[in-house]
Design a protein around this motif. Structure first.
Motif, PDB file in Angstrom:
ATOM      1  N   TYR A  34      66.239  13.414 -59.913  1.00  0.00           N
ATOM      2  CA  TYR A  34      67.196  14.517 -59.862  1.00  0.00           C
ATOM      3  C   TYR A  34      68.064  14.575 -61.111  1.00  0.00           C
ATOM      4  O   TYR A  34      68.327  15.665 -61.643  1.00  0.00           O
ATOM      5  N   LEU A  35      68.540  13.418 -61.596  1.00  0.00           N
ATOM      6  CA  LEU A  35      69.423  13.401 -62.765  1.00  0.00           C
ATOM      7  C   LEU A  35      68.700  12.995 -64.048  1.00  0.00           C
ATOM      8  O   LEU A  35      69.327  12.632 -65.037  1.00  0.00           O
ATOM      9  N   ASP A  36      67.381  13.042 -64.013  1.00  0.00           N
ATOM     10  CA  ASP A  36      66.562  12.863 -65.226  1.00  0.00           C
ATOM     11  C   ASP A  36      66.750  11.499 -65.881  1.00  0.00           C
ATOM     12  O   ASP A  36      66.587  11.368 -67.106  1.00  0.00           O
ATOM     13  N   ILE A  37      67.089  10.493 -65.088  1.00  0.00           N
ATOM     14  CA  ILE A  37      67.209   9.149 -65.651  1.00  0.00           C
ATOM     15  C   ILE A  37      65.882   8.718 -66.256  1.00  0.00           C
ATOM     16  O   ILE A  37      65.830   8.059 -67.309  1.00  0.00           O
ATOM     17  N   GLN A  38      64.798   9.103 -65.630  1.00  0.00           N
ATOM     18  CA  GLN A  38      63.478   8.650 -66.057  1.00  0.00           C
ATOM     19  C   GLN A  38      63.047   9.224 -67.408  1.00  0.00           C
ATOM     20  O   GLN A  38      62.108   8.729 -68.032  1.00  0.00           O
ATOM     21  N   THR A  39      63.735  10.276 -67.873  1.00  0.00           N
ATOM     22  CA  THR A  39      63.380  10.859 -69.171  1.00  0.00           C
ATOM     23  C   THR A  39      64.221  10.286 -70.312  1.00  0.00           C
ATOM     24  O   THR A  39      64.033  10.657 -71.465  1.00  0.00           O
ATOM     25  N   SER A  40      65.157   9.390 -69.981  1.00  0.00           N
ATOM     26  CA  SER A  40      66.111   8.908 -70.977  1.00  0.00           C
ATOM     27  C   SER A  40      65.553   7.695 -71.730  1.00  0.00           C
ATOM     28  O   SER A  40      65.266   6.656 -71.131  1.00  0.00           O
ATOM     29  N   THR A  41      65.409   7.829 -73.026  1.00  0.00           N
ATOM     30  CA  THR A  41      64.903   6.747 -73.866  1.00  0.00           C
ATOM     31  C   THR A  41      65.912   6.428 -74.957  1.00  0.00           C
ATOM     32  O   THR A  41      66.845   7.198 -75.208  1.00  0.00           O
ATOM     33  N   LYS A  42      65.713   5.300 -75.627  1.00  0.00           N
ATOM     34  CA  LYS A  42      66.672   4.914 -76.670  1.00  0.00           C
ATOM     35  C   LYS A  42      66.659   5.886 -77.845  1.00  0.00           C
ATOM     36  O   LYS A  42      67.665   6.016 -78.544  1.00  0.00           O
ATOM     37  N   LYS A  43      65.547   6.589 -78.053  1.00  0.00           N
ATOM     38  CA  LYS A  43      65.505   7.590 -79.118  1.00  0.00           C
ATOM     39  C   LYS A  43      66.183   8.892 -78.689  1.00  0.00           C
ATOM     40  O   LYS A  43      66.773   9.596 -79.507  1.00  0.00           O
ATOM     41  N   GLN A  44      66.097   9.200 -77.379  1.00  0.00           N
ATOM     42  CA  GLN A  44      66.698  10.435 -76.866  1.00  0.00           C
ATOM     43  C   GLN A  44      67.406  10.143 -75.541  1.00  0.00           C
ATOM     44  O   GLN A  44      66.889  10.442 -74.471  1.00  0.00           O
ATOM     45  N   PRO A  45      68.606   9.572 -75.601  1.00  0.00           N
ATOM     46  CA  PRO A  45      69.350   9.292 -74.362  1.00  0.00           C
ATOM     47  C   PRO A  45      69.712  10.592 -73.639  1.00  0.00           C
ATOM     48  O   PRO A  45      70.120  11.571 -74.269  1.00  0.00           O
ATOM     49  N   ASN A  46      69.543  10.586 -72.338  1.00  0.00           N
ATOM     50  CA  ASN A  46      69.946  11.724 -71.516  1.00  0.00           C
ATOM     51  C   ASN A  46      71.309  11.399 -70.885  1.00  0.00           C
ATOM     52  O   ASN A  46      71.473  10.344 -70.285  1.00  0.00           O
ATOM     53  N   GLU A  47      72.265  12.312 -71.001  1.00  0.00           N
ATOM     54  CA  GLU A  47      73.634  12.027 -70.571  1.00  0.00           C
ATOM     55  C   GLU A  47      73.913  12.372 -69.105  1.00  0.00           C
ATOM     56  O   GLU A  47      75.023  12.131 -68.618  1.00  0.00           O
ATOM     57  N   ASN A  48      72.936  12.928 -68.388  1.00  0.00           N
ATOM     58  CA  ASN A  48      73.210  13.419 -67.035  1.00  0.00           C
ATOM     59  C   ASN A  48      73.797  12.353 -66.115  1.00  0.00           C
ATOM     60  O   ASN A  48      74.860  12.535 -65.516  1.00  0.00           O
ATOM     61  N   PHE A  49      73.093  11.241 -65.977  1.00  0.00           N
ATOM     62  CA  PHE A  49      73.566  10.220 -65.044  1.00  0.00           C
ATOM     63  C   PHE A  49      74.865   9.592 -65.545  1.00  0.00           C
ATOM     64  O   PHE A  49      75.779   9.332 -64.754  1.00  0.00           O
TER      65      PHE A  49
END
Length: 529
Positions: A206-221
């Motif tokens: 739901y909060l896209d944690i699984q798409t967050s990588t060290k090259k492209q951190p996702n700020e949602n969570f």
């Protein structure tokens, strides 16, 4: 019409006792309720800490006494697995099903071309839709029938607090596993629950944690864990969010196992500074830092007060509850005990001071009428029409509570729903009516229409025995006790009595009883809890 009684918190000493010696601020202790424990007190506790109940159930709670009644809510005898999950929502079944879907899609990709892939996706989508509707019905049925109402009320609270929607997650099995997580931790350690939510597959999707990588951190969570889960607005900076987002990298959902793993190669293991603390934090490390902040002790107590007591939480009361929360290592049970035993909770200005949420409205009505179910699909249709569908909060902030539940359309819909439920789809000549389907369209309308034909509705022979119906005033008083659990006022009672006398013929039939119940449940007073 919907204005609540005000509470003069310039005079909040009525509910607090102040002591010195606690670092940072005076210790404001909630004064405990004293005096007679009445039937109305018991009914108020059942409505707020649960979903109401029949007169017999209210009497049983009253017989326990105030403290024992609260303990019975906090320590229910009903085991969590008393109402089993649907077979497809078992963790092992979810894993097995995920593997089958993976193999089916891989085979379609390898041998079938685009058409085979499309058909394979459609099979999965149909199954998810079917399971989603069944899962929503399962939880509503549990809300209606559980002997642990506060546990279910807290499960709904956590579902709103850690809002996650089936619309995006798409996998009903993961949503029900999350639902069980909230149920198992209903009264437990909030910090431990927050850690568990980080590792929950539904939340990760739901909060896209699984798409967050060290090259492209996702700020949602990172943003929501601070703003909506632990601290509230104003207690962090954008830099804190950016730094925390680096820590929440590398978390992946293994759909075939139904769990979240941490891929260290995708995790930013560098030093971060979050709320003034430095370290090579991962996600769990960030959560530990957040719980060191003063706001983490105040945020959830404030929300619980708003959920169970009144729409605005007085700062002095929040401070006191925060002390209890910290003292008990962020366990929720002591917090709830203090709230439900407080004088403030039972104050006359609090009673009937909140607008019922749609789920509260539907479930409480069913419990008061001693129904164990509704026509197939009707609970879901009612939720859709009233604006609160289980497993489908509108956004990450959850539902808008309070006055947000009421407008011209939803108020009229409430009255219509009350008529459909109280009348049990039985017309004056005893035939089943088709009005259950009004307000729905297409397949849902046909589905509801079929379901209503086989639904008996409330058992008025049990609720209002024939002997009681000989006296309209006695009948009204009995139903007022069932539906309002308190005196609605001389003018309102007279309206009900006049209506009953006007309807009374040679025999006061079930249809007339249903119409009287409908009248009571269509009043503004009944929309309040």
């Amino acid at each position: 019409m919907w204005q609540r009684n005000g509470w003069d918190f310039g005079g909040q000493k009525r509910f607090c006792a102040t002591f010195s010696g606690v670092p940072g601020y005076p210790w404001v202790m909630l004064a405990k309720a004293t005096g007679e424990w009445t039937i109305e007190d018991a009914a108020h506790l059942m409505r707020r800490a649960g979903f109401g109940g029949s007169p017999t159930e209210v009497a049983e709670v009253h017989a326990l006494g105030r403290e024992a009644a609260v303990e019975a809510l906090l320590k229910p005898s009903e085991p969590i697995d008393a109402i089993p999950l649907p077979a497809w929502a078992d963790r092992e079944k979810i894993v097995e099903q995920a593997k089958e879907r993976f193999m089916s899609m891989r085979e379609a990709n390898q041998t079938g071309g685009e058409e085979a892939r499309r058909k394979a996706r459609q099979v999965v989508q149909r199954e998810n839709r079917r399971n989603g509707v069944e899962g929503q019905g399962w939880w509503f049925g549990r809300l209606m029938n559980s002997k642990a109402p506060l546990r279910e009320k807290m499960t709904l609270f956590w579902h709103d607090h850690f809002a996650t929607s089936l619309q995006k997650v798409k996998q009903p099995g993961l949503m029900l596993l999350q639902n069980q997580l909230f149920r198992e931790n209903a009264f437990g350690d909030f910090k431990a629950l927050t850690h568990a939510v980080l590792h929950d597959p539904a939340m990760a999707i739901y909060l896209d944690i699984q798409t967050s990588t060290k090259k492209q951190p996702n700020e949602n969570f990172a943003r929501e864990v601070m703003e909506l889960f632990t601290l509230g607005e104003g207690h962090y900076s954008e830099e804190d969010i950016q730094q925390a987002a680096r820590a929440f990298t590398g978390y992946k959902v293994d759909r075939r196992k139904g769990e979240v793993t941490h891929a260290k190669r995708q995790w930013d293991g560098g030093e971060k500074t979050i709320l003034g603390k430095k370290g090579r934090f991962d996600g769990d490390g960030v959560i530990d830092v957040l719980f060191e902040h003063q706001a983490a002790a105040e945020y959830v107590p404030s929300k619980l007060w708003q959920y169970f007591v009144e729409d605005e939480a007085p700062p002095a009361i929040v401070k006191r509850l925060a002390t209890t929360f910290r003292k008990n290592n962020h366990r929720v049970e002591p917090l709830l005990r203090e709230i439900f035993l407080s004088r403030a909770f039972f104050d006359s200005s609090v009673r009937r001071g909140q607008i019922k949420s749609p789920v509260q409205y539907l479930v409480q009505m069913c419990r008061e009428l001693e129904l164990d179910g509704l026509p197939s699909g009707y609970a879901l249709a009612g939720q859709q029409q009233l604006g609160q569908v289980l497993f489908l909060p509108p956004n990450v902030a959850g539902w808008d509570w309070g006055k947000g539940w009421i407008n011209t359309n939803t108020l009229l819909t409430r009255y219509n729903i009350a008529g459909m439920i109280t009348k049990g789809a039985v017309s004056s000549d005893g035939n089943m009516i088709d009005e259950m389907a009004k307000g729905a369209k297409g397949p849902m309308a046909r589905f509801l229409k079929r379901g209503s034909r086989n639904w008996a509705g409330p058992d008025y022979e049990k609720i209002t025995p024939r002997e009681l119906r000989k006296d309209p005033e006695a009948l009204v008083d009995d139903l007022v006790t069932r539906i309002f659990q308190a005196d609605p006022g001389v003018k309102q009672r007279r309206t009900f009595v006049d209506y009953a006398k006007a309807k009374k013929g040679a025999v006061f039939t079930n249809h007339e009883v249903a119409e009287l119940c409908h009248l009571m449940m269509s009043t503004p007073h009944y929309q309040l809890v």
